[in-house]
Scaffold this motif. Structure first.
Motif, PDB file in Angstrom:
ATOM      1  N   CYS A 166       6.814  -0.878   2.391  1.00 16.13           N
ATOM      2  CA  CYS A 166       5.855  -0.617   1.419  1.00 16.13           C
ATOM      3  C   CYS A 166       6.426  -1.475   0.231  1.00 16.13           C
ATOM      4  O   CYS A 166       7.559  -1.492  -0.421  1.00 16.13           O
ATOM      5  N   ASP A 167       5.451  -2.372   0.035  1.00 16.72           N
ATOM      6  CA  ASP A 167       5.839  -3.519  -1.209  1.00 16.72           C
ATOM      7  C   ASP A 167       5.362  -2.926  -2.521  1.00 16.72           C
ATOM      8  O   ASP A 167       5.971  -3.227  -3.637  1.00 16.72           O
ATOM      9  N   ASN A 168       4.359  -2.201  -2.598  1.00 16.60           N
ATOM     10  CA  ASN A 168       3.701  -1.677  -3.702  1.00 16.60           C
ATOM     11  C   ASN A 168       2.902  -0.579  -3.680  1.00 16.60           C
ATOM     12  O   ASN A 168       2.190  -0.377  -2.622  1.00 16.60           O
ATOM     13  N   VAL A 169       2.663   0.218  -4.666  1.00 17.85           N
ATOM     14  CA  VAL A 169       1.869   1.527  -4.468  1.00 17.85           C
ATOM     15  C   VAL A 169       1.107   1.498  -5.965  1.00 17.85           C
ATOM     16  O   VAL A 169       1.465   1.207  -6.913  1.00 17.85           O
ATOM     17  N   ASP A 170      -0.616   1.508  -5.555  1.00 16.44           N
ATOM     18  CA  ASP A 170      -1.627   1.777  -6.631  1.00 16.44           C
ATOM     19  C   ASP A 170      -1.884   3.015  -6.767  1.00 16.44           C
ATOM     20  O   ASP A 170      -2.642   3.555  -5.935  1.00 16.44           O
ATOM     21  N   PHE A 171      -1.112   3.806  -7.714  1.00 12.03           N
ATOM     22  CA  PHE A 171      -1.654   5.083  -7.860  1.00 12.03           C
ATOM     23  C   PHE A 171      -2.887   5.521  -8.501  1.00 12.03           C
ATOM     24  O   PHE A 171      -3.249   6.599  -8.104  1.00 12.03           O
ATOM     25  N   GLU A 172      -3.579   4.533  -9.209  1.00 14.96           N
ATOM     26  CA  GLU A 172      -4.882   4.751  -9.590  1.00 14.96           C
ATOM     27  C   GLU A 172      -5.972   4.644  -8.333  1.00 14.96           C
ATOM     28  O   GLU A 172      -6.740   5.430  -8.113  1.00 14.96           O
ATOM     29  N   GLN A 173      -5.789   3.665  -7.467  1.00 12.59           N
ATOM     30  CA  GLN A 173      -6.652   3.617  -6.180  1.00 12.59           C
ATOM     31  C   GLN A 173      -6.091   4.446  -5.080  1.00 12.59           C
ATOM     32  O   GLN A 173      -6.743   4.343  -4.012  1.00 12.59           O
ATOM     33  N   SER A 174      -5.061   4.926  -5.285  1.00 15.04           N
ATOM     34  CA  SER A 174      -4.125   5.790  -4.030  1.00 15.04           C
ATOM     35  C   SER A 174      -4.179   4.693  -2.978  1.00 15.04           C
ATOM     36  O   SER A 174      -4.729   4.866  -1.765  1.00 15.04           O
ATOM     37  N   LYS A 175      -3.352   4.007  -3.174  1.00 16.99           N
ATOM     38  CA  LYS A 175      -3.309   2.686  -2.011  1.00 16.99           C
ATOM     39  C   LYS A 175      -2.079   2.114  -2.177  1.00 16.99           C
ATOM     40  O   LYS A 175      -1.428   2.058  -2.995  1.00 16.99           O
ATOM     41  N   VAL A 176      -1.497   1.981  -0.852  1.00 16.67           N
ATOM     42  CA  VAL A 176       0.008   1.176  -0.713  1.00 16.67           C
ATOM     43  C   VAL A 176      -0.248  -0.089  -0.148  1.00 16.67           C
ATOM     44  O   VAL A 176      -1.321  -0.405   0.967  1.00 16.67           O
ATOM     45  N   ASP A 177       0.349  -1.162  -0.406  1.00 15.55           N
ATOM     46  CA  ASP A 177       0.544  -2.553   0.137  1.00 15.55           C
ATOM     47  C   ASP A 177       1.818  -2.773   0.885  1.00 15.55           C
ATOM     48  O   ASP A 177       2.900  -2.354   0.420  1.00 15.55           O
ATOM     49  N   CYS A 178       1.479  -3.229   2.253  1.00 19.29           N
ATOM     50  CA  CYS A 178       2.753  -3.077   2.922  1.00 19.29           C
ATOM     51  C   CYS A 178       2.788  -4.628   3.941  1.00 19.29           C
ATOM     52  O   CYS A 178       1.740  -5.350   3.945  1.00 19.29           O
TER      53      CYS A 178
END
Length: 514
Positions: free
Chosen positions: A126-138
């Protein structure tokens, strides 16, 4: 799939499965019915996906916390998604045993997919978490494969999809559980990452086993007494349970197996534990710590406490007092620090002085202003409770996973209630500590439960082995662990090492690394 405004008017539930095809995601859907009350409860709690009544629970990590959760979550209420670069759970208390061949590596691993018939798993970082969009970049943790060729349905032409196009993906969640663990702490001492071994993964244990055997093989061929002494000095930096248990396992291996295989080298072998603290096993009862130090000294293991390392060079340990110590193998186990994933959350979540994610007493992650981030939780080594520092142990992660699993499963049965209504704050119960100290002896400290509950010696060793055998996850491992213990006792440890034996490939690898 996410609930749009028009879809919210229709009482249906869609189960989605996503598969990567080239650059896009293909989606297959199965329709089920949701009543208006369930839809309203989802919207009130911020649940946007409609695959299950309680949405998608994404678990980052497959360690003590993450693996326990993905096994025990209610799959009927939640769509469970697991993301971890490691496709197995590792039973870390017995990792030191595998580094010298007392146990084989597969004795202490449990495959994630062995428990994931109803779980969507991605072998990725997991590289990053976008809490506003409820999304994780992997980013996928998979070896390179040949480029694939697919037919574009619009143009009917053959297109080539390269590895780079397939290595990155984004995933949505409704509930996020961060259980990514931590990395070994080098304290920014120069040369540690380049010249020392850590003991966190199976790959680390394999490298250590190969290096120890290589040191003996090179020393066997050497004609220099000084070179033999250097090659056969095994240094362990860190006097905690990991350092002590590895030193004990290595001492047993040298005494029981290497003495038989390399009898002429035994006078050159030295093993030392270095620690900046005044004692080893500092978190254990004082009497047990002293017992361990006495045991080590009698066994010939040097204990050099109050020793600080300035830097590490190739084959040489340089201390703060200027002394230089040649070594053949250096194992570093001086504590833990944050990993890149938690580091990427800097200035977005609140952190402790030790760079751990701070949560409230309900294990909910706090943002940089100290407010709860909805539906985001953190467990294990990467997190701690605000104003209540928790130890970074498997015991804590396991208890947190059990607590969070019970709370979320209760919430699924009582959707009209909030998270804090269905559970009390998390409370850690310290069940004690154990450590193997060599020659069929151990120390067990349960003074947190009862001030007289402590033991050392062979009886403690029986308790140590019995406890970890019981804690092994699967029946398969409960069967093969005692089998390998018996085989080691009867036939000795396996001293085979697995390397690249094609000379041309080995030369190519050496040129690439050099």
């Amino acid at each position: 799939m996410y609930l749009s405004t028009s879809a919210a008017k229709r009482p249906m539930m869609t189960t989605t499965s996503l598969s990567l095809t080239g650059e896009s995601w293909s989606t297959s859907s199965t329709l089920h019915f949701l009543n208006p009350f369930q839809l309203r409860q989802q919207q009130q709690r911020g649940i946007r996906s409609v695959g299950k009544t309680q949405g998608r629970v994404m678990i980052l990590g497959s360690g003590w916390g993450g693996f326990k959760l993905l096994r025990d979550m209610d799959k009927n209420a939640y769509q469970v998604v697991a993301v971890s670069p490691r496709n197995h759970f590792l039973f870390t208390p017995l990792l030191a045993s595998t580094s010298v061949g007392t146990l084989e590596f597969r004795c202490i691993t449990e495959p994630v997919r062995g428990y994931t018939r109803n779980v969507e798993y991605h072998q990725a970082w997991c590289d990053n978490v976008d809490f506003e969009q409820s999304k994780v970049d992997c980013t996928l943790n998979l070896s390179a494969v040949p480029a694939t060729h697919i037919t574009d349905p619009a143009t009917h032409t053959l297109q080539t999809v390269t590895n780079n196009q397939k290595n990155h993906l984004s995933l949505n969640y409704d509930h996020l559980i961060i259980a990514v663990g931590s990395y070994s702490n080098t304290f920014n001492i120069p040369g540690v990452k380049e010249h020392a071994f850590f003991l966190k993964e199976v790959s680390d244990a394999r490298k250590i086993r190969s290096r120890v055997l290589e040191c003996f093989e090179r020393a066997e061929m050497s004609r220099s007494e000084e070179e033999k002494n250097g090659l056969l000095h095994f240094a362990v930096v860190g006097g905690g349970p990991t350092g002590v248990e590895f030193s004990s396992e290595l001492h047993d291996f040298i005494r029981e197996d290497c003495s038989r295989l390399f009898p002429g080298l035994m006078n050159h072998v030295t093993l030392a534990v270095y620690d900046v603290a005044p004692t080893i096993l500092a978190n254990f009862d004082k009497s047990l710590s002293e017992y361990c130090m006495t045991k080590f000294k009698r066994s010939g293991i040097e204990v050099r406490t109050g020793t600080a390392v300035e830097r590490v060079e190739d084959g040489k340990l340089v201390l703060k007092n200027g002394k230089q110590i040649p070594f053949g193998c250096l194992v570093w186990s001086t504590g833990l620090t944050e990993n890149p994933m938690t580091a990427s959350l800097e200035n977005r979540v609140m952190k402790s002085k030790s760079k751990r994610i701070l949560t409230d007493p309900y294990l909910r992650v706090l943002d940089n202003e100290g407010k709860v981030i909805p539906n985001v939780y953190a467990v294990g080594d990467c997190a701690t409770i605000k104003d209540h520092e928790l130890p970074q142990t498997a015991q804590v992660a396991n208890q947190q996973a059990i607590y969070l699993r019970k709370a979320l499963n209760k919430l699924a049965k009582q959707p009209e209630k909030s998270f804090t209504d269905v559970t009390a704050p998390f409370s850690f119960k310290n069940l004690g500590s154990m450590a193997y100290i060599g020659n069929w002896e151990a120390v067990v400290d349960m003074t947190k439960i009862n001030e007289n509950a402590k033991e050392s010696g062979t009886l403690a060793w029986v308790f140590w082995r019995s406890s970890y055998l019981t804690m092994s996850v699967s029946m398969r491992n409960k069967m093969i662990i005692p089998m390998y213990w018996f085989l080691t006792w009867v036939f000795g440890r396996d001293v085979s090492s697995f390397q690249e034996y094609d000379r041309r490939k080995r030369l190519m690898n050496a040129e690439r690394e050099g």
